[in-house]
Design a protein around this motif. Structure first.
Motif, PDB file in Angstrom:
ATOM      1  N   GLY A  64     -11.638  16.422   1.924  1.00 27.89           N
ATOM      2  CA  GLY A  64     -10.367  16.900   2.457  1.00 27.89           C
ATOM      3  C   GLY A  64     -10.436  18.305   3.002  1.00 27.89           C
ATOM      4  O   GLY A  64     -11.295  19.097   2.605  1.00 27.89           O
ATOM      5  N   ASN A  65      -9.529  18.587   3.934  1.00 25.63           N
ATOM      6  CA  ASN A  65      -9.328  19.942   4.441  1.00 25.63           C
ATOM      7  C   ASN A  65      -8.134  20.541   3.723  1.00 25.63           C
ATOM      8  O   ASN A  65      -7.043  19.937   3.706  1.00 25.63           O
ATOM      9  CB  ASN A  65      -9.088  19.935   5.952  1.00 25.63           C
ATOM     10  N   PHE A  66      -8.308  21.728   3.139  1.00 28.52           N
ATOM     11  CA  PHE A  66      -7.278  22.370   2.338  1.00 28.52           C
ATOM     12  C   PHE A  66      -6.759  23.618   3.037  1.00 28.52           C
ATOM     13  O   PHE A  66      -7.549  24.470   3.464  1.00 28.52           O
ATOM     14  CB  PHE A  66      -7.829  22.756   0.963  1.00 28.52           C
TER      15      PHE A  66
ATOM     16  N   ASP B 268      -8.068   3.464   4.046  1.00 24.61           N
ATOM     17  CA  ASP B 268      -8.918   3.395   5.238  1.00 24.61           C
ATOM     18  C   ASP B 268      -8.562   4.434   6.297  1.00 24.61           C
ATOM     19  O   ASP B 268      -9.265   4.562   7.292  1.00 24.61           O
ATOM     20  CB  ASP B 268      -8.855   1.998   5.864  1.00 24.61           C
ATOM     21  N   LYS B 269      -7.482   5.205   6.086  1.00 29.52           N
ATOM     22  CA  LYS B 269      -7.076   6.206   7.074  1.00 29.52           C
ATOM     23  C   LYS B 269      -6.825   7.553   6.408  1.00 29.52           C
ATOM     24  O   LYS B 269      -6.442   7.621   5.243  1.00 29.52           O
ATOM     25  CB  LYS B 269      -5.807   5.753   7.804  1.00 29.52           C
ATOM     26  N   ALA B 270      -7.048   8.626   7.191  1.00 31.83           N
ATOM     27  CA  ALA B 270      -6.756   9.979   6.712  1.00 31.83           C
ATOM     28  C   ALA B 270      -5.243  10.191   6.710  1.00 31.83           C
ATOM     29  O   ALA B 270      -4.495   9.514   7.421  1.00 31.83           O
ATOM     30  CB  ALA B 270      -7.440  11.009   7.587  1.00 31.83           C
ATOM     31  N   LYS B 271      -4.792  11.138   5.900  1.00 31.19           N
ATOM     32  CA  LYS B 271      -3.363  11.413   5.807  1.00 31.19           C
ATOM     33  C   LYS B 271      -3.153  12.864   5.384  1.00 31.19           C
ATOM     34  O   LYS B 271      -3.827  13.356   4.491  1.00 31.19           O
ATOM     35  CB  LYS B 271      -2.717  10.483   4.773  1.00 31.19           C
ATOM     36  N   SER B 272      -2.212  13.561   6.035  1.00 30.24           N
ATOM     37  CA  SER B 272      -1.872  14.930   5.652  1.00 30.24           C
ATOM     38  C   SER B 272      -0.683  14.896   4.694  1.00 30.24           C
ATOM     39  O   SER B 272       0.281  14.158   4.917  1.00 30.24           O
ATOM     40  CB  SER B 272      -1.529  15.767   6.884  1.00 30.24           C
ATOM     41  N   ILE B 273      -0.752  15.713   3.650  1.00 28.18           N
ATOM     42  CA  ILE B 273       0.334  15.793   2.677  1.00 28.18           C
ATOM     43  C   ILE B 273       0.717  17.251   2.479  1.00 28.18           C
ATOM     44  O   ILE B 273      -0.088  18.156   2.700  1.00 28.18           O
ATOM     45  CB  ILE B 273      -0.066  15.174   1.316  1.00 28.18           C
TER      46      ILE B 273
ATOM     47  N   GLY C  70       3.970  24.276  -0.746  1.00 25.85           N
ATOM     48  CA  GLY C  70       3.814  24.491   0.680  1.00 25.85           C
ATOM     49  C   GLY C  70       2.402  24.277   1.181  1.00 25.85           C
ATOM     50  O   GLY C  70       2.163  24.290   2.391  1.00 25.85           O
ATOM     51  N   SER C  71       1.444  24.106   0.280  1.00 26.06           N
ATOM     52  CA  SER C  71       0.060  23.862   0.686  1.00 26.06           C
ATOM     53  C   SER C  71      -0.044  22.528   1.423  1.00 26.06           C
ATOM     54  O   SER C  71       0.637  21.569   1.081  1.00 26.06           O
ATOM     55  CB  SER C  71      -0.862  23.832  -0.535  1.00 26.06           C
ATOM     56  N   ILE C  72      -0.903  22.502   2.450  1.00 26.08           N
ATOM     57  CA  ILE C  72      -1.104  21.286   3.233  1.00 26.08           C
ATOM     58  C   ILE C  72      -2.539  20.818   3.073  1.00 26.08           C
ATOM     59  O   ILE C  72      -3.478  21.596   3.241  1.00 26.08           O
ATOM     60  CB  ILE C  72      -0.788  21.524   4.716  1.00 26.08           C
ATOM     61  N   ILE C  73      -2.712  19.557   2.738  1.00 26.14           N
ATOM     62  CA  ILE C  73      -4.035  18.986   2.518  1.00 26.14           C
ATOM     63  C   ILE C  73      -4.196  17.743   3.385  1.00 26.14           C
ATOM     64  O   ILE C  73      -3.349  16.846   3.347  1.00 26.14           O
ATOM     65  CB  ILE C  73      -4.243  18.619   1.038  1.00 26.14           C
ATOM     66  N   GLU C  74      -5.273  17.726   4.151  1.00 25.94           N
ATOM     67  CA  GLU C  74      -5.609  16.534   4.930  1.00 25.94           C
ATOM     68  C   GLU C  74      -6.620  15.726   4.127  1.00 25.94           C
ATOM     69  O   GLU C  74      -7.789  16.091   4.036  1.00 25.94           O
ATOM     70  CB  GLU C  74      -6.197  16.895   6.291  1.00 25.94           C
ATOM     71  N   LEU C  75      -6.157  14.648   3.540  1.00 23.55           N
ATOM     72  CA  LEU C  75      -7.031  13.782   2.761  1.00 23.55           C
ATOM     73  C   LEU C  75      -7.784  12.843   3.700  1.00 23.55           C
ATOM     74  O   LEU C  75      -7.169  12.111   4.467  1.00 23.55           O
ATOM     75  CB  LEU C  75      -6.225  12.959   1.753  1.00 23.55           C
ATOM     76  N   LYS C  76      -9.095  12.870   3.627  1.00 23.66           N
ATOM     77  CA  LYS C  76      -9.897  11.951   4.416  1.00 23.66           C
ATOM     78  C   LYS C  76      -9.794  10.558   3.788  1.00 23.66           C
ATOM     79  O   LYS C  76      -9.299  10.397   2.670  1.00 23.66           O
ATOM     80  CB  LYS C  76     -11.357  12.430   4.451  1.00 23.66           C
TER      81      LYS C  76
ATOM     82  N   SER D  46       0.849  -1.197   0.000  1.00 21.13           N
ATOM     83  CA  SER D  46       0.000   0.000   0.000  1.00 21.13           C
ATOM     84  C   SER D  46       0.879   1.240   0.000  1.00 21.13           C
ATOM     85  O   SER D  46       1.482   1.581   0.999  1.00 21.13           O
ATOM     86  CB  SER D  46      -0.901   0.000   1.233  1.00 21.13           C
ATOM     87  N   LEU D  47       0.979   1.897  -1.156  1.00 22.95           N
ATOM     88  CA  LEU D  47       1.797   3.094  -1.283  1.00 22.95           C
ATOM     89  C   LEU D  47       0.904   4.310  -1.241  1.00 22.95           C
ATOM     90  O   LEU D  47      -0.115   4.373  -1.926  1.00 22.95           O
ATOM     91  CB  LEU D  47       2.563   3.076  -2.612  1.00 22.95           C
ATOM     92  N   PHE D  48       1.291   5.298  -0.441  1.00 22.50           N
ATOM     93  CA  PHE D  48       0.503   6.531  -0.367  1.00 22.50           C
ATOM     94  C   PHE D  48       0.834   7.454  -1.522  1.00 22.50           C
ATOM     95  O   PHE D  48      -0.012   8.116  -2.074  1.00 22.50           O
ATOM     96  CB  PHE D  48       0.771   7.225   0.967  1.00 22.50           C
ATOM     97  N   PHE D  49       2.126   7.522  -1.885  1.00 19.43           N
ATOM     98  CA  PHE D  49       2.546   8.414  -2.956  1.00 19.43           C
ATOM     99  C   PHE D  49       3.241   7.591  -4.026  1.00 19.43           C
ATOM    100  O   PHE D  49       4.087   6.781  -3.731  1.00 19.43           O
ATOM    101  CB  PHE D  49       3.509   9.461  -2.399  1.00 19.43           C
ATOM    102  N   PHE D  50       2.852   7.775  -5.266  1.00 16.72           N
ATOM    103  CA  PHE D  50       3.533   7.054  -6.315  1.00 16.72           C
ATOM    104  C   PHE D  50       3.510   7.848  -7.605  1.00 16.72           C
ATOM    105  O   PHE D  50       2.709   8.749  -7.793  1.00 16.72           O
ATOM    106  CB  PHE D  50       2.915   5.668  -6.539  1.00 16.72           C
TER     107      PHE D  50
END
Length: 275
Positions: free
Chosen positions: A123-125, A83-88, A93-99, A58-62
């Motif tokens: 997501g929260n942007f 199945d889990k949220a993740k902040s990127i 410099g923008s931060i996004i919390e992906l649900k 399971s790769l988050f970034f590819f």
């Protein structure tokens, strides 16, 4: 050409040119070649197994190469959750919390000439300000554009939603443009269409000049996009005055003379009952 065939042809060629090799030496050399073939095949099997198994993790970034026949020729970067949220953190410099079960796609040269992305999910942007390069989101049926701001975006639910916390947002849906300011919300669903309204914590000014209670309630419903039910006997009672406050404050003040107390049914529905 198979390994066995390649080695055999090379060996036969050498053997024809140099017939001085005796049969015993010939057998020893050929056995050595067979051992090399088996060793190389084993190495290939390990390499093949690694090539197959690595993508299964399971790769988050590819990195995703463009598909053949695709109209888009530029390579993409994909950020995805399951199945889990993740902040990127994006290159600007923008931060996004992906649900959970959300995905954002951007070009490899994101930020060089534009900040365009494609998004599905929730997501929260928190977008870094850049007046020269608006941050544009393709959310399928609608598009969102910002310069630098904080907001929540739901592209996944049947009711699409953008809720702004800071800055300013431009929404384009079906050739209609909507601008949001802080504590304003935009929603759209197939049944009730588009709505542009305020968060219940947003303070507003209301002026009622000897209006029916039903008209005052109707203004609150339209301003905050919430259904308010109350006993029919109060609908023609009069309300007068200038009121300032958030939803709960104004509703409480205009309902106090009639001894009505709110009961929360859901985020979008309230029933007023006699105390």
């Amino acid at each position: 050409m198979s390994l066995e065939k390649e080695f055999k042809e090379n060996w036969d060629s050498v053997r024809e040119e140099q017939n001085k090799i005796d049969e015993d030496t010939d057998r020893k050399i050929w056995k050595g070649i067979e051992r090399k073939i088996q060793k190389k095949k084993s190495s290939q099997m390990v390499y093949w197994a690694a090539a197959v198994l690595i993508p299964l993790f399971s790769l988050f970034f590819f990195y995703q190469s463009p598909k053949k026949g695709s109209s888009e020729t530029e390579p993409k970067y994909v950020f995805q959750t399951f199945d889990k949220a993740k902040s990127i953190k994006l290159p600007d410099g923008s931060i996004i919390e992906l649900k959970p079960n959300s995905k954002i796609i951007l070009n490899k040269d994101f930020g060089a000439e534009n900040r365009d992305v494609a998004f599905t999910g929730k997501g929260n942007f928190n977008i870094t300000k850049d007046k020269t390069k608006p941050f544009r989101i393709n959310a399928g049926d609608f598009k969102v554009q910002v310069l630098g701001t904080q907001f929540f975006l739901d592209q996944q639910s049947s009711e699409k939603k953008v809720e702004l916390f800071e800055g300013k947002v431009k929404i384009e849906n079906d050739q209609k443009i909507t601008y949001l300011l802080p504590k304003e919300i935009w929603t759209n669903d197939q049944q009730s269409g588009e709505h542009h309204y305020f968060n219940k914590n947003k303070e507003k000014d209301f002026l009622f000049e000897n209006e029916n209670y039903s008209e005052a309630i109707s203004q609150l419903e339209n301003t905050y996009h919430i259904k308010i039910s109350y006993p029919d006997q109060f609908k023609n009672k009069k309300v007068s005055g200038e009121f300032k406050g958030d939803f709960n404050q104004v509703l409480s003040v205009i309902s106090f003379p009639f001894n009505l107390k709110p009961e929360i049914i859901s985020e979008k529905e309230i029933i007023l009952k006699i105390k």
